[in-house]
Design a protein around this motif. Structure first.
Motif, PDB file in Angstrom:
ATOM      1  N   ARG A 184       0.827  -1.211   0.000  1.00 38.78           N
ATOM      2  CA  ARG A 184       0.000   0.000   0.000  1.00 38.78           C
ATOM      3  C   ARG A 184       0.858   1.256   0.000  1.00 38.78           C
ATOM      4  O   ARG A 184       0.576   2.217  -0.711  1.00 38.78           O
ATOM      5  N   LEU A 194       3.289   4.541   1.709  1.00 42.46           N
ATOM      6  CA  LEU A 194       2.975   5.813   2.365  1.00 42.46           C
ATOM      7  C   LEU A 194       2.714   6.876   1.316  1.00 42.46           C
ATOM      8  O   LEU A 194       3.369   6.918   0.275  1.00 42.46           O
ATOM      9  N   ARG A 195       1.782   7.776   1.584  1.00 42.26           N
ATOM     10  CA  ARG A 195       1.422   8.856   0.681  1.00 42.26           C
ATOM     11  C   ARG A 195       1.875  10.179   1.272  1.00 42.26           C
ATOM     12  O   ARG A 195       1.561  10.494   2.413  1.00 42.26           O
ATOM     13  N   SER A 225      -3.156   6.447   4.768  1.00 39.02           N
ATOM     14  CA  SER A 225      -2.033   5.510   4.689  1.00 39.02           C
ATOM     15  C   SER A 225      -1.303   5.398   6.020  1.00 39.02           C
ATOM     16  O   SER A 225      -0.883   4.304   6.419  1.00 39.02           O
ATOM     17  N   TYR A 241      -3.170   3.248   8.553  1.00 41.59           N
ATOM     18  CA  TYR A 241      -3.033   1.823   8.258  1.00 41.59           C
ATOM     19  C   TYR A 241      -1.728   1.274   8.849  1.00 41.59           C
ATOM     20  O   TYR A 241      -1.703   0.135   9.344  1.00 41.59           O
ATOM     21  N   TYR A 242      -0.673   2.075   8.803  1.00 39.75           N
ATOM     22  CA  TYR A 242       0.643   1.633   9.319  1.00 39.75           C
ATOM     23  C   TYR A 242       0.900   2.155  10.737  1.00 39.75           C
ATOM     24  O   TYR A 242       2.053   2.346  11.115  1.00 39.75           O
TER      25      TYR A 242
END
Length: 584
Positions: free
Chosen positions: A359, A361-362, A378, A381-382
């Motif tokens: 996925r 990082l953004r 993002s 999620y992490y």
């Protein structure tokens, strides 16, 4: 047809000139003597006989080669060039089995380019599969490819492309870039004429979207896109113009340019509305151009503000003073993506907590609030990976605290509403006008709720956003409420319920009454534009109940039913015309 030639025995003499007698005379009655012996057989032996072979005319022999030695019965053999399988090659056995093998050969699992281009003729010579080529069609295909794939005009003059075309057909005449440019302009004029005839033939009104850009060299450009429902009730979109806009970029100058575009297309009397962003010059532009067009209801519903652009302004106003927790998230993403070593250590932490590393990082962009939302998505999620990464990397000091993680989740849920609404408004393959009213109501109720929040940051952000929201949407758009009424999932009851939530029990009735008056005025306008006039010219004399030739008595109930249903369909056409509220 040539006559068959009987085999002629040839005796090979020795050096002394005497004939050498075959120790085993050939008997005509025996089966072995009737077999043909290949010319490739060693004929140096005494008494050898052979028959002159006929020319091989079948195209199947391109894929086989003859063997030097016959089989034990004296039969001529051949083998496949791909897999090596041997077959009987005697002419009396035919070539059917050889052709079937070519189709099923396991080694021939690809297309042979040579066989695609050349073919064996009856005379054995190789000919091109395309005996002729249409130069006009070829030039149009090349021009279409250049337009579709955004290739330069010089593409047709590339040496490699010319060699490729010549290889496919030696008679191809490759044109120059100037000729290609003329072909594309000719194609453009033809397609423009077809589109003009197509748009003038549709029965519905047309909604427009327009926007302006400035290039790096400060040159101005303007676009004009048409949205309409065709005669088959299919949503259509066509880019009409994209042209240079000379200064000044004022509202009056823009109205002159757009008006000339509409007259060029011949649709100036079929316009329903135009959707623009919230630049101040667009308000002047909409007011000036009204007088040049034949609008319904006097142009009350002509100017539509871009909903997606308003949402963007509302959220950007609220995110001007960003929370410290969001700043930590931004610095965390920068730190993890700062070097390859840090990225590798972070991926190790991701693997440790068993999360999917695909996925990624953004990183957000300050000028686009939706990138901030995607960054928060993002990072949340992490979340476990960042907590573990803080323990393994002593230099990582930007990890949010437990309370900050809670605040980040709250900001994320708040922005998610705006993100989802923006995606709904930005749809291009489905009508969106009926989505406006319920989604704007959702945003308004959310802001009202957060304005009473105990969280100081959320309260402050919601107040700023509601101030911008009220500037553009203090009152609901009437035309969008009409779209909700025509939506069978909502109808008029939803508008009544929404007005109660927004205006309260005492004020909603007056606002609802104003809406009803505007709705009836819109209905009357469509009634006069699409009113049905009963036709009597095609009536049959046998159906004449009044006794007058060519005149039929019309059932009033049937006429009213048909009129109401036709007007309902006309208003549905009008509702679908607002299907794209975002700028294209």
């Amino acid at each position: 047809m040539e006559k068959s030639i009987d085999p002629i025995p040839i005796d090979l003499a020795e050096s002394d000139g005497e004939r050498v007698q075959d120790s085993h005379p050939v008997k005509a009655s025996t089966k072995k003597s009737s077999k043909k012996i290949s010319n490739l057989t060693n004929l140096t032996k005494p008494g050898s006989h052979f028959k002159r072979q006929r020319r091989l005319t079948s195209e199947v022999w391109v894929n086989y080669e003859f063997l030097d030695e016959p089989d034990e019965n004296g039969n001529l053999l051949c083998k496949c060039k791909k897999c090596g399988t041997t077959y009987n090659a005697d002419s009396k056995n035919g070539t059917g089995n050889l052709k079937r093998h070519i189709q099923n050969c396991k080694r021939r699992n690809y297309l042979d380019v040579g066989q695609m281009i050349i073919d064996s003729s009856a005379s054995g010579s190789l000919q091109n599969r395309l005996p002729s080529i249409n130069a006009d069609i070829f030039r149009e295909l090349v021009a279409s490819a250049i337009v579709r794939h955004d290739l330069p005009f010089q593409f047709a003059e590339y040496d490699g492309i010319r060699k490729c075309f010549s290889y496919l057909h030696p008679d191809v005449k490759v044109v120059s870039r100037n000729t290609l440019k003329a072909d594309i302009l000719k194609m453009y004029r033809r397609e423009k004429s077809n589109l003009r005839e197509y748009m003038t033939a549709i029965s519905s009104r047309i909604s427009l979207t327009s926007d302006r850009w400035s290039s790096i060299t400060t040159d101005g450009y303007i676009s004009l896109t048409a949205h309409f429902i065709d005669n088959h009730w299919t949503l259509q979109k066509r880019i009409l113009n994209f042209r240079f806009l000379p200064p000044p970029h004022s509202g009056v100058h823009m109205s002159d340019e757009v008006c000339s575009m509409l007259k060029e297309w011949g649709i100036q009397k079929k316009i329903m509305s135009i959707t623009l962003d919230n630049a101040s010059s667009n308000d002047v532009f909409a007011d000036v151009i009204k007088s040049e067009l034949d609008l319904i209801c006097g142009g009350d519903y002509f100017h539509v503000r871009c909903c997606a652009h308003i949402l963007n302004l509302v959220v950007q106003d609220g995110l001007k003073e960003i929370d410290d927790a969001v700043i930590k998230v931004r610095e965390s993403v920068k730190y993890c993506k700062g070097s390859q070593a840090r990225r590798q250590r972070f991926l190790t932490s991701v693997a440790h907590v068993e999360l999917d590393n695909a996925r990624g990082l953004r990183q957000d962009v300050p000028t686009r609030w939706n990138s901030t939302y995607l960054m928060l998505e993002s990072v949340l999620y992490y979340k476990k990976a960042f907590i573990h990464f803080q323990k393994s990397d002593a230099n990582y000091i930007h990890c949010p605290t437990t309370d900050e993680w809670v605040r980040i989740e709250k900001i994320f849920r708040f922005l998610k509403v705006f993100y989802d609404v923006t995606k709904v408004f930005s749809g291009t393959l489905y009508p969106t006008a009926n989505m406006y009213f319920p989604n704007v109501l959702k945003v308004r109720l959310l802001l009202k709720e957060e304005m009473g929040s105990t969280d100081k940051f959320m309260n402050k952000m919601a107040n700023k956003m509601y101030e911008k929201f009220s500037k553009y949407w203090a009152n609901f758009s009437t035309i969008m409420a009409v779209a909700v009424v025509l939506d069978p999932r909502f109808k008029f009851q939803f508008v009544e319920w929404a007005y109660k939530r927004v205006y309260g029990e005492f004020e909603y009735e007056s606002e609802l009454s104003k809406f009803k008056d505007k709705f009836n005025a819109l209905y009357d306008a469509y009634y006069h534009e699409f009113a049905i006039v009963p036709s009597t010219s095609h009536s049959h004399t046998s159906n004449n109940k009044s006794g007058q030739h060519g005149v039929v008595d019309v059932d009033p109930v049937c006429d009213e039913f048909m009129t109401v249903n036709f007007l309902y369909c006309s208003i549905l056409l009008f509702y679908f015309n607002f299907s794209n509220l975002q700028l294209q």
